[in-house]
Write an enzyme that holds these catalytic residues in place. Structure first.
Site, PDB file in Angstrom:
ATOM      1  N   CYS A  43     -52.448 -40.571  -7.516  1.00  0.00           N
ATOM      2  CA  CYS A  43     -51.563 -41.033  -8.598  1.00  0.00           C
ATOM      3  C   CYS A  43     -51.968 -42.417  -9.100  1.00  0.00           C
ATOM      4  O   CYS A  43     -52.132 -42.633 -10.296  1.00  0.00           O
ATOM      5  CB  CYS A  43     -50.119 -41.044  -8.101  1.00  0.00           C
ATOM      6  SG  CYS A  43     -48.973 -41.735  -9.292  1.00  0.00           S
ATOM      7  N   CYS A  48     -51.846 -40.133 -12.322  1.00  0.00           N
ATOM      8  CA  CYS A  48     -50.733 -40.494 -13.219  1.00  0.00           C
ATOM      9  C   CYS A  48     -50.887 -41.853 -13.897  1.00  0.00           C
ATOM     10  O   CYS A  48     -50.724 -41.965 -15.114  1.00  0.00           O
ATOM     11  CB  CYS A  48     -49.421 -40.540 -12.445  1.00  0.00           C
ATOM     12  SG  CYS A  48     -49.281 -39.384 -11.099  1.00  0.00           S
ATOM     13  N   LYS A  51     -54.113 -42.384 -16.113  1.00  0.00           N
ATOM     14  CA  LYS A  51     -53.978 -41.386 -17.200  1.00  0.00           C
ATOM     15  C   LYS A  51     -52.990 -41.859 -18.249  1.00  0.00           C
ATOM     16  O   LYS A  51     -53.267 -41.821 -19.444  1.00  0.00           O
ATOM     17  CB  LYS A  51     -53.549 -40.052 -16.571  1.00  0.00           C
ATOM     18  CG  LYS A  51     -53.318 -38.890 -17.505  1.00  0.00           C
ATOM     19  CD  LYS A  51     -51.962 -38.797 -18.145  1.00  0.00           C
ATOM     20  CE  LYS A  51     -50.778 -38.851 -17.234  1.00  0.00           C
ATOM     21  NZ  LYS A  51     -50.574 -37.696 -16.399  1.00  0.00           N
ATOM     22  N   TYR A 177     -52.184 -29.121 -16.838  1.00  0.00           N
ATOM     23  CA  TYR A 177     -51.778 -30.479 -17.207  1.00  0.00           C
ATOM     24  C   TYR A 177     -53.006 -31.337 -17.571  1.00  0.00           C
ATOM     25  O   TYR A 177     -53.026 -32.010 -18.586  1.00  0.00           O
ATOM     26  CB  TYR A 177     -51.146 -31.191 -16.014  1.00  0.00           C
ATOM     27  CG  TYR A 177     -49.740 -30.851 -15.614  1.00  0.00           C
ATOM     28  CD1 TYR A 177     -48.691 -31.706 -15.969  1.00  0.00           C
ATOM     29  CD2 TYR A 177     -49.453 -29.749 -14.837  1.00  0.00           C
ATOM     30  CE1 TYR A 177     -47.396 -31.459 -15.543  1.00  0.00           C
ATOM     31  CE2 TYR A 177     -48.155 -29.495 -14.408  1.00  0.00           C
ATOM     32  CZ  TYR A 177     -47.133 -30.355 -14.761  1.00  0.00           C
ATOM     33  OH  TYR A 177     -45.860 -30.108 -14.334  1.00  0.00           O
ATOM     34  N   GLU A 181     -53.894 -32.920 -21.174  1.00  0.00           N
ATOM     35  CA  GLU A 181     -53.693 -34.368 -21.334  1.00  0.00           C
ATOM     36  C   GLU A 181     -54.999 -35.061 -21.727  1.00  0.00           C
ATOM     37  O   GLU A 181     -55.015 -35.919 -22.629  1.00  0.00           O
ATOM     38  CB  GLU A 181     -53.160 -34.967 -20.028  1.00  0.00           C
ATOM     39  CG  GLU A 181     -51.727 -34.518 -19.744  1.00  0.00           C
ATOM     40  CD  GLU A 181     -51.130 -35.070 -18.452  1.00  0.00           C
ATOM     41  OE1 GLU A 181     -49.909 -35.069 -18.318  1.00  0.00           O
ATOM     42  OE2 GLU A 181     -51.890 -35.485 -17.558  1.00  0.00           O
ATOM     43  N   HIS A 435     -27.467 -42.269 -32.688  1.00  0.00           N
ATOM     44  CA  HIS A 435     -28.043 -42.004 -33.998  1.00  0.00           C
ATOM     45  C   HIS A 435     -28.778 -43.220 -34.529  1.00  0.00           C
ATOM     46  O   HIS A 435     -28.274 -44.330 -34.379  1.00  0.00           O
ATOM     47  CB  HIS A 435     -26.905 -41.607 -34.955  1.00  0.00           C
ATOM     48  CG  HIS A 435     -27.409 -41.153 -36.286  1.00  0.00           C
ATOM     49  ND1 HIS A 435     -28.090 -39.964 -36.445  1.00  0.00           N
ATOM     50  CD2 HIS A 435     -27.353 -41.746 -37.501  1.00  0.00           C
ATOM     51  CE1 HIS A 435     -28.413 -39.835 -37.729  1.00  0.00           C
ATOM     52  NE2 HIS A 435     -27.989 -40.899 -38.386  1.00  0.00           N
ATOM     53  N   GLU A 440     -30.610 -37.039 -29.853  1.00  0.00           N
ATOM     54  CA  GLU A 440     -29.236 -36.625 -30.189  1.00  0.00           C
ATOM     55  C   GLU A 440     -29.178 -35.138 -30.536  1.00  0.00           C
ATOM     56  O   GLU A 440     -28.130 -34.513 -30.465  1.00  0.00           O
ATOM     57  CB  GLU A 440     -28.658 -37.466 -31.331  1.00  0.00           C
ATOM     58  CG  GLU A 440     -29.309 -37.253 -32.675  1.00  0.00           C
ATOM     59  CD  GLU A 440     -28.683 -38.101 -33.795  1.00  0.00           C
ATOM     60  OE1 GLU A 440     -27.444 -38.181 -33.851  1.00  0.00           O
ATOM     61  OE2 GLU A 440     -29.433 -38.682 -34.593  1.00  0.00           O
TER      62      GLU A 440
HETATM   63  P1  NDP Z   1     -53.614 -26.645 -13.050  1.00  0.00           P
HETATM   64  O1  NDP Z   1     -53.582 -25.791 -11.850  1.00  0.00           O
HETATM   65  O2  NDP Z   1     -52.351 -27.094 -13.690  1.00  0.00           O
HETATM   66  O3  NDP Z   1     -54.487 -25.933 -14.181  1.00  0.00           O
HETATM   67  C1  NDP Z   1     -55.791 -25.475 -13.924  1.00  0.00           C
HETATM   68  C2  NDP Z   1     -56.300 -24.774 -15.158  1.00  0.00           C
HETATM   69  O4  NDP Z   1     -57.652 -24.415 -14.951  1.00  0.00           O
HETATM   70  C3  NDP Z   1     -55.540 -23.506 -15.475  1.00  0.00           C
HETATM   71  O5  NDP Z   1     -55.395 -23.413 -16.872  1.00  0.00           O
HETATM   72  C4  NDP Z   1     -56.447 -22.426 -14.930  1.00  0.00           C
HETATM   73  O6  NDP Z   1     -56.378 -21.219 -15.643  1.00  0.00           O
HETATM   74  C5  NDP Z   1     -57.811 -23.022 -15.176  1.00  0.00           C
HETATM   75  N1  NDP Z   1     -58.817 -22.510 -14.243  1.00  0.00           N
HETATM   76  C6  NDP Z   1     -58.711 -22.436 -12.904  1.00  0.00           C
HETATM   77  N2  NDP Z   1     -59.850 -21.945 -12.375  1.00  0.00           N
HETATM   78  C7  NDP Z   1     -60.691 -21.717 -13.404  1.00  0.00           C
HETATM   79  C8  NDP Z   1     -62.014 -21.219 -13.494  1.00  0.00           C
HETATM   80  N3  NDP Z   1     -62.696 -20.840 -12.428  1.00  0.00           N
HETATM   81  N4  NDP Z   1     -62.557 -21.120 -14.728  1.00  0.00           N
HETATM   82  C9  NDP Z   1     -61.872 -21.481 -15.828  1.00  0.00           C
HETATM   83  N5  NDP Z   1     -60.622 -21.974 -15.792  1.00  0.00           N
HETATM   84  C10 NDP Z   1     -60.034 -22.086 -14.597  1.00  0.00           C
HETATM   85  O7  NDP Z   1     -54.533 -27.858 -12.617  1.00  0.00           O
HETATM   86  P2  NDP Z   1     -54.817 -29.269 -13.201  1.00  0.00           P
HETATM   87  O8  NDP Z   1     -56.166 -29.553 -12.671  1.00  0.00           O
HETATM   88  O9  NDP Z   1     -54.603 -29.362 -14.659  1.00  0.00           O
HETATM   89  O10 NDP Z   1     -53.717 -30.166 -12.479  1.00  0.00           O
HETATM   90  C11 NDP Z   1     -53.512 -30.094 -11.072  1.00  0.00           C
HETATM   91  C12 NDP Z   1     -52.084 -30.408 -10.730  1.00  0.00           C
HETATM   92  O11 NDP Z   1     -51.880 -31.806 -10.831  1.00  0.00           O
HETATM   93  C13 NDP Z   1     -51.056 -29.811 -11.662  1.00  0.00           C
HETATM   94  O12 NDP Z   1     -50.702 -28.510 -11.306  1.00  0.00           O
HETATM   95  C14 NDP Z   1     -49.909 -30.754 -11.542  1.00  0.00           C
HETATM   96  O13 NDP Z   1     -49.100 -30.334 -10.487  1.00  0.00           O
HETATM   97  C15 NDP Z   1     -50.563 -32.080 -11.240  1.00  0.00           C
HETATM   98  N6  NDP Z   1     -50.585 -32.946 -12.436  1.00  0.00           N
HETATM   99  C16 NDP Z   1     -49.399 -33.384 -12.966  1.00  0.00           C
HETATM  100  C17 NDP Z   1     -49.391 -34.181 -14.094  1.00  0.00           C
HETATM  101  C18 NDP Z   1     -48.102 -34.634 -14.675  1.00  0.00           C
HETATM  102  O14 NDP Z   1     -47.093 -34.627 -13.986  1.00  0.00           O
HETATM  103  N7  NDP Z   1     -48.077 -35.017 -15.958  1.00  0.00           N
HETATM  104  C19 NDP Z   1     -50.630 -34.592 -14.744  1.00  0.00           C
HETATM  105  C20 NDP Z   1     -51.809 -34.048 -14.129  1.00  0.00           C
HETATM  106  C21 NDP Z   1     -51.768 -33.258 -13.019  1.00  0.00           C
HETATM  107  P3  NDP Z   1     -55.173 -20.176 -15.424  1.00  0.00           P
HETATM  108  O15 NDP Z   1     -54.007 -20.778 -16.125  1.00  0.00           O
HETATM  109  O16 NDP Z   1     -55.688 -18.936 -16.084  1.00  0.00           O
HETATM  110  O17 NDP Z   1     -55.010 -20.030 -13.959  1.00  0.00           O
END
Ligand code: NDP
Length: 446
Positions: A43, A48, A51, A177, A181, A435, A440
């Site tokens: 984080c 976080c 980012k 995410y 982002e 407002h 709101e």
């Molecule tokens: P996520 O698990 O959220 O997303 C991973 C993405 O990668 C999905 O869209 C997935 O597709 C895709 N994917 C996975 N494997 C492959 C592959 N082999 N080839 C192509 N695409 C693939 O992971 P992130 O890395 O984005 O984030 C990790 C975690 O970190 C999040 O789940 C969240 O909990 C946390 N986080 C929170 C944030 C916040 O609170 N704002 C900010 C950043 C991270 P599919 O959907 O088809 O499985």
């Protein structure tokens, strides 16, 4: 002499580990925490915090273009990446020092180095063994990149925070995410940005309406969004990289970033010296009390793969410290956890999506409002905000709130309190709005 040197030995000084360690020490425990990288974990160092700083940086470009309609002339600027990167690094170093202080003040011993569990009551760091009554695994996760021809050329989210220079173009892969982002960040910083996602529509755990709307908004802002697409191979060229896509198309770009999920850090931790078990995805398995199959070993945060969010790890850390040192029997309520994607615009959500609500309730009511934000009236911008309230018709209880628009994360945090308290739609209606705000709208939807 005490039987053990420490009551609790925490492995990993990220958000969850630090909270568990310092609360345990405050409650009178003799506590050590081992960390082999910077204090604060994902984080603070590569998640976080940096980012969000990058999101702020990238939002200026939208503000510059919006400002003309408000009378500002020639409000364009040159972006200087090294300034942002170095200022961010300085801020993170400041936070690392604060974390050190947070641990040392209540008396936690910080052990620098990689910890290995030797047996259920012994941890080794740099060749020195520490005996402990309990061990807590808070080792978090790391970015996962699939292997394919050319995967050695891609960067992950850790690398993105330290780039020597900003590329003129980038392809971001992944629809979670991080992918969404970072696509917004790079686009806002003036990098020609493609987002490639293998499914129909990104952010698959979120409400469908918001996902569709975000894809439209990001496209309007200039992100090239490719759904049902994937990279098959990457070749290095003189100018950058040549990508062969699953559809048969190709893309040329200066940089490729993979944001394809994260995996738990459990390798070389010595779990084989214990009864600790992992699930099929590699996450450490724990019961409701965050205890592993080895009674003296606990785990929390990203490494248990329940809800991988900093505030959840912190809640788990607080709960465990109370259980171990104050005789409490805390468990974590994983329902109604609010969350925000710091996309541009922001996506904030708490409770059930429309699809989840339909699957679990007989009769639901959907309130939906889509509107042009006030700022767009003078800026001439074409963005539109979207809000949804989902209500259980039989009890009038609000079971989901969703927003896509500026400040959605800030707004949904407040609504999460109302949902946690069991607010009804009538309670929302009885609340006076502020407002003029976008928020709101949540108390005026009929
Ligand atoms: P996520 O698990 O959220 O997303 C991973 C993405 O990668 C999905 O869209 C997935 O597709 C895709 N994917 C996975 N494997 C492959 C592959 N082999 N080839 C192509 N695409 C693939 O992971 P992130 O890395 O984005 O984030 C990790 C975690 O970190 C999040 O789940 C969240 O909990 C946390 N986080 C929170 C944030 C916040 O609170 N704002 C900010 C950043 C991270 P599919 O959907 O088809 O499985």
């Amino acid at each position: 002499m005490a039987e053990y040197e420490y009551d609790l030995f925490v492995i990993g000084a990220g958000s969850g580990g630090v909270r568990a360690a310092r609360m345990s020490a405050q409650y009178g425990g003799r506590v050590a925490v081992a960390e082999h990288q910077a204090l604060g974990g994902t984080c603070v160092n590569v998640g976080c915090v940096p980012k969000k700083l990058f999101v702020y940086a990238s939002e200026f470009s939208h503000a510059f273009s919006d400002s003309a309609g408000f009378g500002w002339q020639n409000a364009t600027a040159n972006f200087h990446w090294p300034t942002l990167r170095e200022n961010k690094n300085r801020e993170i170093e400041r936070l690392n020092a604060i974390y050190k202080n947070l641990l040392e003040t209540p008396g936690v011993d910080i052990v620098e180095g990689r910890a290995v569990i030797v047996d259920p009551h012994t941890v080794a760091v740099n060749g020195r063994e520490y005996s402990c009554r309990d061990i807590l695994i808070c080792t978090g996760g790391y970015p996962y990149v699939p292997e394919f021809p050319g995967s050695e050329y891609v960067i992950n989210s850790n690398d993105a925070f330290f780039l020597d220079e900003l590329p003129s173009s980038i392809v971001v892969v992944g629809g979670g995410y991080i992918g969404v982002e970072f696509a917004g960040i790079f686009n806002g910083l003036g990098v020609k940005t493609h987002l490639v996602y293998r499914g129909d529509l990104f952010l698959k755990a979120f409400d469908q309406d918001l996902r569709t709307h975000l894809a439209e908004e990001m496209t309007k802002q200039g992100v090239h969004v490719h759904f049902n697409e994937d990279i098959e191979s990457i070749k290095k060229t003189e100018q950058g990289f040549d990508l062969s896509l699953k559809s048969g198309d190709s893309l040329q770009t200066g940089l490729v970033m993979y944001a394809t999920g994260r995996k738990p850090n459990t390798h070389d931790l010595g779990l084989e010296n214990t009864k600790v078990s992992c699930d099929s995805r590699g996450y450490v398995q724990v019961n409701d009390a965050l205890q592993t199959a080895e009674p003296s070993i606990y785990a929390l945060g990203d490494v248990i793969g329940r809800v991988e969010l900093t505030p959840v790890a912190i809640k788990e850390g607080m709960a465990l410290a109370g259980n171990l040192f104050k005789g409490e029997s805390n468990t974590i309520d994983y329902n109604n956890i609010p969350t925000a994607v710091f996309s541009q615009p922001n996506l904030g959500t708490v409770g059930l999506t429309e699809a989840e609500a339909r699957a679990s309730y007989d009769d639901i009511l959907i309130y939906r409002s889509e509107f042009r934000p006030m700022k767009a009236t003078l800026s001439g911008g074409s963005e539109r905000a979207l809000m949804k309230i989902i209500v259980d018709a039989s009890t009038d209880k609000v079971i989901g709130c969703h927003m896509l628009g500026d400040g959605a994360g800030e707004i949904i945090q407040g609504l999460a309190v109302a949902i946690k308290c069991g607010a009804t739609k009538a309670d929302f209606d009885a609340t006076v709005g502020i407002h003029p705000t976008a928020a709101e709208e949540f108390v005026t939807m009929r």
